[in-house]
Design an enzyme around this catalytic site. Structure first.
Site, PDB file in Angstrom:
ATOM      1  N   THR A 167      -4.130   2.911  -6.030  1.00  0.00           N
ATOM      2  CA  THR A 167      -5.283   2.083  -5.657  1.00  0.00           C
ATOM      3  C   THR A 167      -6.433   2.266  -6.641  1.00  0.00           C
ATOM      4  N   GLY A 213      -5.356  11.229  -2.677  1.00  0.00           N
ATOM      5  CA  GLY A 213      -5.603  12.502  -2.000  1.00  0.00           C
ATOM      6  C   GLY A 213      -5.330  13.674  -2.934  1.00  0.00           C
ATOM      7  N   GLU A 250      -1.364   2.859   2.824  1.00  0.00           N
ATOM      8  CA  GLU A 250       0.068   2.545   2.653  1.00  0.00           C
ATOM      9  C   GLU A 250       0.366   1.126   3.124  1.00  0.00           C
TER      10      GLU A 250
HETATM   11  C1  LIG Z   1       8.743  14.156   5.192  1.00  0.00           C
HETATM   12  C2  LIG Z   1       7.420  14.654   5.326  1.00  0.00           C
HETATM   13  C3  LIG Z   1       6.593  14.495   4.070  1.00  0.00           C
HETATM   14  C4  LIG Z   1       5.181  14.636   4.395  1.00  0.00           C
HETATM   15  C5  LIG Z   1       4.547  13.276   4.465  1.00  0.00           C
HETATM   16  C6  LIG Z   1       3.704  13.099   5.671  1.00  0.00           C
HETATM   17  C7  LIG Z   1       2.962  11.850   5.747  1.00  0.00           C
HETATM   18  C8  LIG Z   1       2.685  11.210   4.453  1.00  0.00           C
HETATM   19  C9  LIG Z   1       1.274  10.761   4.403  1.00  0.00           C
HETATM   20  C10 LIG Z   1       0.945  10.464   3.005  1.00  0.00           C
HETATM   21  C11 LIG Z   1      -0.505  10.128   2.917  1.00  0.00           C
HETATM   22  C12 LIG Z   1      -0.641   8.838   2.226  1.00  0.00           C
HETATM   23  C13 LIG Z   1      -2.060   8.536   1.883  1.00  0.00           C
HETATM   24  C14 LIG Z   1      -2.171   7.144   1.394  1.00  0.00           C
HETATM   25  C15 LIG Z   1      -1.550   6.738   0.279  1.00  0.00           C
HETATM   26  C16 LIG Z   1      -1.634   5.309  -0.149  1.00  0.00           C
HETATM   27  O1  LIG Z   1      -2.214   4.474   0.491  1.00  0.00           O
HETATM   28  S1  LIG Z   1      -0.844   4.912  -1.621  1.00  0.00           S
HETATM   29  C17 LIG Z   1      -1.184   3.219  -1.893  1.00  0.00           C
HETATM   30  C18 LIG Z   1      -0.425   2.316  -0.961  1.00  0.00           C
HETATM   31  N1  LIG Z   1      -0.679   0.956  -1.278  1.00  0.00           N
HETATM   32  C19 LIG Z   1      -0.140  -0.049  -0.629  1.00  0.00           C
HETATM   33  O2  LIG Z   1       0.613   0.135   0.325  1.00  0.00           O
HETATM   34  C20 LIG Z   1      -0.437  -1.418  -1.158  1.00  0.00           C
HETATM   35  C21 LIG Z   1       0.033  -2.518  -0.236  1.00  0.00           C
HETATM   36  N2  LIG Z   1       0.472  -3.666  -1.010  1.00  0.00           N
HETATM   37  C22 LIG Z   1       1.785  -3.966  -1.229  1.00  0.00           C
HETATM   38  O3  LIG Z   1       2.676  -3.256  -0.766  1.00  0.00           O
HETATM   39  C23 LIG Z   1       2.113  -5.182  -2.030  1.00  0.00           C
HETATM   40  O4  LIG Z   1       1.221  -5.507  -2.966  1.00  0.00           O
HETATM   41  C24 LIG Z   1       2.352  -6.408  -1.169  1.00  0.00           C
HETATM   42  C25 LIG Z   1       1.228  -6.651  -0.183  1.00  0.00           C
HETATM   43  C26 LIG Z   1       3.649  -6.168  -0.436  1.00  0.00           C
HETATM   44  C27 LIG Z   1       2.479  -7.658  -2.046  1.00  0.00           C
HETATM   45  O5  LIG Z   1       3.162  -7.339  -3.213  1.00  0.00           O
HETATM   46  P1  LIG Z   1       3.418  -8.411  -4.340  1.00  0.00           P
HETATM   47  O6  LIG Z   1       3.990  -7.731  -5.505  1.00  0.00           O
HETATM   48  O7  LIG Z   1       2.180  -9.217  -4.568  1.00  0.00           O
HETATM   49  O8  LIG Z   1       4.514  -9.246  -3.693  1.00  0.00           O
HETATM   50  P2  LIG Z   1       4.514 -10.655  -3.019  1.00  0.00           P
HETATM   51  O9  LIG Z   1       4.288 -11.700  -4.056  1.00  0.00           O
HETATM   52  O10 LIG Z   1       3.658 -10.738  -1.827  1.00  0.00           O
HETATM   53  O11 LIG Z   1       6.030 -10.699  -2.570  1.00  0.00           O
HETATM   54  C28 LIG Z   1       7.070 -10.930  -3.495  1.00  0.00           C
HETATM   55  C29 LIG Z   1       8.395 -10.568  -2.862  1.00  0.00           C
HETATM   56  O12 LIG Z   1       8.546  -9.156  -2.895  1.00  0.00           O
HETATM   57  C30 LIG Z   1       8.869  -8.664  -1.614  1.00  0.00           C
HETATM   58  N3  LIG Z   1       8.391  -7.317  -1.482  1.00  0.00           N
HETATM   59  C31 LIG Z   1       7.115  -6.882  -1.500  1.00  0.00           C
HETATM   60  N4  LIG Z   1       7.089  -5.561  -1.344  1.00  0.00           N
HETATM   61  C32 LIG Z   1       8.361  -5.143  -1.241  1.00  0.00           C
HETATM   62  C33 LIG Z   1       8.946  -3.850  -1.056  1.00  0.00           C
HETATM   63  N5  LIG Z   1       8.218  -2.764  -0.945  1.00  0.00           N
HETATM   64  N6  LIG Z   1      10.281  -3.781  -0.982  1.00  0.00           N
HETATM   65  C34 LIG Z   1      11.045  -4.907  -1.062  1.00  0.00           C
HETATM   66  N7  LIG Z   1      10.516  -6.157  -1.242  1.00  0.00           N
HETATM   67  C35 LIG Z   1       9.202  -6.265  -1.326  1.00  0.00           C
HETATM   68  C36 LIG Z   1       8.195  -9.639  -0.689  1.00  0.00           C
HETATM   69  O13 LIG Z   1       8.762  -9.592   0.583  1.00  0.00           O
HETATM   70  C37 LIG Z   1       8.438 -10.935  -1.391  1.00  0.00           C
HETATM   71  O14 LIG Z   1       9.759 -11.361  -1.116  1.00  0.00           O
HETATM   72  P3  LIG Z   1      10.091 -12.912  -1.014  1.00  0.00           P
HETATM   73  O15 LIG Z   1       9.422 -13.405   0.225  1.00  0.00           O
HETATM   74  O16 LIG Z   1      11.574 -12.929  -0.898  1.00  0.00           O
HETATM   75  O17 LIG Z   1       9.547 -13.570  -2.234  1.00  0.00           O
HETATM   76  C1  LIG Z   2      -7.649   7.888   3.976  1.00  0.00           C
HETATM   77  C2  LIG Z   2      -7.077   7.081   2.867  1.00  0.00           C
HETATM   78  C3  LIG Z   2      -6.250   7.684   1.953  1.00  0.00           C
HETATM   79  C4  LIG Z   2      -5.738   6.951   0.894  1.00  0.00           C
HETATM   80  N1  LIG Z   2      -4.965   7.582  -0.024  1.00  0.00           N
HETATM   81  C5  LIG Z   2      -4.509   6.899  -1.107  1.00  0.00           C
HETATM   82  C6  LIG Z   2      -3.759   7.561  -2.110  1.00  0.00           C
HETATM   83  O1  LIG Z   2      -3.484   8.755  -2.021  1.00  0.00           O
HETATM   84  N2  LIG Z   2      -3.349   6.851  -3.186  1.00  0.00           N
HETATM   85  C7  LIG Z   2      -3.628   5.539  -3.331  1.00  0.00           C
HETATM   86  O2  LIG Z   2      -3.222   4.953  -4.329  1.00  0.00           O
HETATM   87  N3  LIG Z   2      -4.329   4.875  -2.385  1.00  0.00           N
HETATM   88  C8  LIG Z   2      -4.773   5.525  -1.285  1.00  0.00           C
HETATM   89  N4  LIG Z   2      -5.503   4.874  -0.315  1.00  0.00           N
HETATM   90  C9  LIG Z   2      -5.810   3.457  -0.501  1.00  0.00           C
HETATM   91  C10 LIG Z   2      -5.058   2.540   0.454  1.00  0.00           C
HETATM   92  O3  LIG Z   2      -3.728   2.422   0.090  1.00  0.00           O
HETATM   93  C11 LIG Z   2      -5.731   1.174   0.463  1.00  0.00           C
HETATM   94  O4  LIG Z   2      -7.052   1.340   0.943  1.00  0.00           O
HETATM   95  C12 LIG Z   2      -4.955   0.209   1.348  1.00  0.00           C
HETATM   96  O5  LIG Z   2      -3.724  -0.142   0.758  1.00  0.00           O
HETATM   97  C13 LIG Z   2      -5.752  -1.071   1.640  1.00  0.00           C
HETATM   98  O6  LIG Z   2      -6.140  -1.700   0.467  1.00  0.00           O
HETATM   99  P1  LIG Z   2      -7.661  -2.080   0.171  1.00  0.00           P
HETATM  100  O7  LIG Z   2      -8.513  -0.904   0.389  1.00  0.00           O
HETATM  101  O8  LIG Z   2      -7.653  -2.751  -1.147  1.00  0.00           O
HETATM  102  O9  LIG Z   2      -8.049  -3.132   1.289  1.00  0.00           O
HETATM  103  P2  LIG Z   2      -8.308  -4.672   1.081  1.00  0.00           P
HETATM  104  O10 LIG Z   2      -7.054  -5.327   0.600  1.00  0.00           O
HETATM  105  O11 LIG Z   2      -9.522  -4.904   0.305  1.00  0.00           O
HETATM  106  O12 LIG Z   2      -8.504  -5.082   2.595  1.00  0.00           O
HETATM  107  C14 LIG Z   2      -9.737  -5.485   3.169  1.00  0.00           C
HETATM  108  C15 LIG Z   2      -9.471  -6.595   4.197  1.00  0.00           C
HETATM  109  O13 LIG Z   2      -8.928  -7.743   3.526  1.00  0.00           O
HETATM  110  C16 LIG Z   2      -7.755  -8.166   4.185  1.00  0.00           C
HETATM  111  N5  LIG Z   2      -6.810  -8.715   3.194  1.00  0.00           N
HETATM  112  C17 LIG Z   2      -6.562  -8.278   1.932  1.00  0.00           C
HETATM  113  N6  LIG Z   2      -5.610  -9.028   1.360  1.00  0.00           N
HETATM  114  C18 LIG Z   2      -5.237  -9.954   2.256  1.00  0.00           C
HETATM  115  C19 LIG Z   2      -4.277 -11.002   2.274  1.00  0.00           C
HETATM  116  N7  LIG Z   2      -3.488 -11.233   1.227  1.00  0.00           N
HETATM  117  N8  LIG Z   2      -4.178 -11.748   3.383  1.00  0.00           N
HETATM  118  C20 LIG Z   2      -4.960 -11.509   4.460  1.00  0.00           C
HETATM  119  N9  LIG Z   2      -5.865 -10.516   4.515  1.00  0.00           N
HETATM  120  C21 LIG Z   2      -6.009  -9.751   3.429  1.00  0.00           C
HETATM  121  C22 LIG Z   2      -7.185  -6.926   4.845  1.00  0.00           C
HETATM  122  O14 LIG Z   2      -6.377  -7.267   5.964  1.00  0.00           O
HETATM  123  C23 LIG Z   2      -8.451  -6.182   5.269  1.00  0.00           C
HETATM  124  O15 LIG Z   2      -8.875  -6.704   6.504  1.00  0.00           O
HETATM  125  C24 LIG Z   2      -6.037   5.579   0.754  1.00  0.00           C
HETATM  126  C25 LIG Z   2      -6.865   4.964   1.699  1.00  0.00           C
HETATM  127  C26 LIG Z   2      -7.378   5.695   2.746  1.00  0.00           C
HETATM  128  C27 LIG Z   2      -8.268   5.027   3.733  1.00  0.00           C
END
Ligand SMILES: CCCCCCCCCCCCC/C=C/C(=O)SCCNC(=O)CCNC(=O)[C@H](O)C(C)(C)COP(=O)(O)OP(=O)(O)OC[C@H]1O[C@@H](n2cnc3c(N)ncnc32)[C@H](O)[C@@H]1OP(=O)(O)O
Ligand SMILES: Cc1cc2nc3c(=O)[nH]c(=O)nc-3n(C[C@H](O)[C@H](O)[C@H](O)COP(=O)(O)OP(=O)(O)OC[C@H]3O[C@@H](n4cnc5c(N)ncnc54)[C@H](O)[C@@H]3O)c2cc1C
Length: 674
Positions: A157, A196, A440
């Protein structure tokens, strides 16, 4: 049920509740743990990790400054990591979620009221090495990471983009002259934000960046990047790194920011399992599916379902035990004040939390097994099941985290004023779990991913093409008549499926209408997204209800009669609760009548009364040691008021009889001398 201190004095109301319980608590513990063997191993792990007292703090975390809190969390993370390498290593051969079993993860909760700064190391850094490296890369990085010689995180992110991964701005440009990638942050919005452990703890991270080679952009790819010196821990030249500041929770996780100024890394540090850049800069795509670089996120989404089930079990344990010892009001003037657990509204708040913890726990195991099957197929080069799994893990992650956060907050409401105390344990649980709804993959965004799949599946059903298992119910979406209501568990599950099918059909019809009226496909989709989210939510509820029911029937096949009864009551409660929450939808898409719904409401209320005598037994069956609960309200012995007072007396504010604020401000103001 084993407790650390067998000689404890238990609150008489709790003792009475335990005497009333009519089922074998241990049998239910085994169901929740996934079998007796798992329970025994979990207990061994907990005994080794927790009996020494290493998890305890002299001063409560909540009284520490942010810096002290962080340092204390690092101290305890190191103790726990050392335990994992030594004493716990042998014990952790459980049916585990890969490298670190959920039991090891859960036991760690005794050490932290918030989270460990190592969470991302185990939760994402190590899994990315396992999932995105070539075998050679893995053999170099994995032993160092598992042995904690290096500590890492996952930096995807950025300030400007989290959801839209394709919009990330950090660049990794290949230089064939030196065989290096040059990492660069061209704008403020391209700074990595949130990872994190990045702020102060880690020395490596996975960086997701736009790959450029031979002047062409090939989209986002993962790289392993050293950011601090392995000896001094000083940030390396070209790296700008720091901590992002106070948050609603996660305050011991030192979430950080990271920028690059033309920072060079060796070519081999691109994680090359799914795509490679050769020495001369040629780009080679290896993977058959374009989204395999998103694999770590899919893994964590699966893990999170289990994670939130566990946290919900904690919140419901606290709230139910507290509700058993708390007496309030006098509805019958001649009788003593009742336990608040006797109020039907209180049962309505709490029993669904217990049932949901079970539902999510069982779904998480089922989801993990499905994930393992998908991974096994992908190893053989077959990615056919990935789209369905992506749709499934997306909606389960969204609904499980959202429902759990909501129900944990409901547990806090159920504890009245005392639930608002940090020492109750519930605020920290809520702060942790509410973040899971966002990270996530945000709730709405993930449900829209599921909706994409549902719409496609609907079109396949329309064309009479075969459907994948989780959406096979769509085949009945074209009968033209409303689904027949029937209040048996299977009948209600069929109705949930009819809602999902009906809502999907409405979306498709509306989108087609909008397109005929001149909207583009993208705009027609956008205008329908409220309904698409609702359709995906309905689909997910149908999946959870179906899985919960089937798993309970399977797991209780050889259980004692009373365990069967109480487990059946909980699953039925889950079905009735959600049917009553969705009466409008049922009226739209099934043949349910007003009378059926009135009858269902009465059946639900009667079910609450049947579950009531076993409520404490049910939360005892989660078998959560006091060390894991961190709660004045939820401890096994129910000494709630004593613990609340003990905690209050620990407040540094109570150290001196008169606060300095008196002489500095209050006295001058009161004497008119300010
Ligand atoms: C065992 C114990 C271990 C300990 C662990 C304990 C707990 C762990 C906690 C860990 C703490 C975590 C802290 C937080 C970390 C984070 O947040 S990391 C950052 C995470 N970020 C996100 O999740 C971002 C979310 N966004 C997305 O996933 C993608 O951008 C999207 C929204 C899915 C869109 O992607 P994009 O590339 O733009 O694709 P589209 O154009 O929308 O779709 C195209 C086609 O691709 C398919 N698709 C998308 N994603 C996937 C996938 N992951 N796998 C398979 N296919 C995928 C999608 O369905 C589309 O398909 P079609 O419809 O057929 O075109
Ligand atoms: C506690 C915490 C820990 C994290 N740890 C990590 C980490 O370790 N590593 C890492 O890489 N990231 C991490 N993140 C980031 C996290 O993955 C993102 O915050 C999360 O994926 C949401 O993305 P964003 O912040 O860009 O939200 P945004 O996408 O800006 O979302 C804001 C609003 O817009 C809406 N929105 C956005 N796009 C669309 C769409 N296409 N259609 C409709 N609505 C939409 C959402 O629903 C939401 O209501 C962490 C976040 C938190 C809060």
């Amino acid at each position: 049920m084993t407790q650390t201190n067998n000689n404890m004095t238990v609150n008489p109301d709790l003792a009475m509740e335990r005497a009333k319980c009519n089922f074998n608590v241990l049998e239910v513990t085994h169901i929740f743990d996934g079998g007796e063997r798992n329970t025994l191993q979990r207990k061994k792990i907990e005994d080794v990790a927790l009996n020494s007292g290493a998890s305890k703090d002299a001063l409560g975390e909540e009284h520490m400054s942010p810096k002290e809190k962080y340092e204390n969390a690092v101290r305890k993370s190191c103790i726990y990591a050392t335990m994992m390498k030594n004493e716990l290593a042998e014990l952790s051969g459980l049916e585990s979620f890969g490298v670190s079993s959920p039991v090891i993860r859960r036991t760690a909760d005794a050490f932290f009221k918030e989270v460990s700064p190592f969470l991302l190391h185990l939760g994402m850094f190590v899994p990315t090495i396992m999932g995105q490296c070539t075998p050679e890369q893995q053999s170099y990085w994995l032993p160092r990471a598992l042995d904690m010689q290096i500590i890492g995180t996952y930096a995807q992110t950025e300030l400007g983009h989290g959801t839209f991964i394709r919009g990330l701005e950090t660049t990794a440009t290949y230089d064939p002259e030196t065989e290096e990638f040059v990492l660069h942050s061209p704008t403020l919005s391209s700074y990595k934000w949130w990872a994190g452990g990045l702020g102060k703890t880690v020395n490596y991270c996975i960086v997701v960046a736009q790959l450029y080679t031979k002047g062409e952009c090939h989209g986002t790819h993962p790289f392993i990047v050293q950011i601090r010196d392995e000896d001094t821990h000083v940030p390396l030249p070209g790296i700008k790194v720091g901590e992002i500041g106070p948050k609603m929770g996660f305050n011991t996780a030192d979430n950080g920011f990271l920028g690059f100024d033309h920072y060079r890394i060796p070519r081999e540090h691109m994680l090359m399992k799914n795509a490679q850049v050769l020495k001369d800069g040629t780009y080679v795509k290896v993977a058959r599916h374009g989204k395999l670089t998103y694999g770590t996120m899919v893994f964590v989404r699966v893990v999170l379902v289990n994670e939130v089930a566990f946290n919900l079990a904690k919140a419901s344990t606290i709230a139910v035990r507290y509700s058993a010892i708390r007496r309030q009001s006098k509805p019958k003037p001649d009788e003593v004040e009742p336990q608040i657990l006797d109020y039907v509204t209180q049962q309505h708040k709490l029993f669904i939390a217990i049932a949901t913890a079970h539902a999510l726990q069982l779904c998480s195991t089922w989801l993990w097994e499905s994930f393992s099957a998908v991974l096994a197929q992908m190893k053989g080069g077959n990615t056919d099941t990935l789209p369905e799994f992506h749709a499934l893990s997306s909606c389960l992650k969204a609904i499980s985290t959202s429902d759990s956060a909501h129900l944990i907050e409901q547990c806090r409401h159920a504890c009245g004023g005392h639930g608002y105390m940090i020492s109750s344990g519930i605020p920290n649980l809520y702060n942790f779990v509410s973040a899971t709804r966002t990270y996530e993959g945000d709730y709405t965004v993930l449900l829209l991913q599921t909706a994409r799949f549902l719409v496609k599946a609907y079109e396949q059903a329309e064309a009479k093409k075969p459907l994948t298992p989780t959406v096979s119910y769509l085949a009945h979406a074209f009968s033209g008549s409303r689904a027949t209501w029937d209040n048996s568990p299977d009948g209600i599950i069929r109705s949930f499926q009819a809602l999902a099918a009906g809502k999907t059909a409405v979306c498709v019809t509306n989108m087609r209408k909008r397109m005929r009226a001149g909207l583009s496909q993208v705009d027609a989709w956008e205008m329908s997204t409220i309904q698409l989210v609702a359709a995906a939510e309905a689909h997910c509820r149908a999946v959870i209800a179906d899985t919960y029911r089937k798993e309970i029937v399977r797991l209780t096949a050889n259980s004692s009669p009373n365990v069967k009864v109480v487990m059946d009551q909980l699953t039925t409660l889950y079905l009735y609760y959600w049917a009553l929450e969705r009466t409008g939808d049922l009226l739209m898409f099934t043949s349910v009548s007003q009378k059926d719904l009135v009858d269902l409401q009465i059946a639900y209320e009667e079910l609450l009364l049947k579950i009531r005598p076993n409520a404490v037994g049910l939360v005892d069956a989660f078998d959560l040691r006091d060390e894991l609960l961190h709660s004045t309200l939820g401890s096994y012995d129910g000494r709630v008021y004593e613990r609340l007072m003990e905690e209050a007396l620990k407040s540094p504010m109570n150290k001196e009889p008169v606060s300095d604020a008196y002489s500095k401000y209050l006295r001058p103001m009161m004497k008119g001398k300010l």
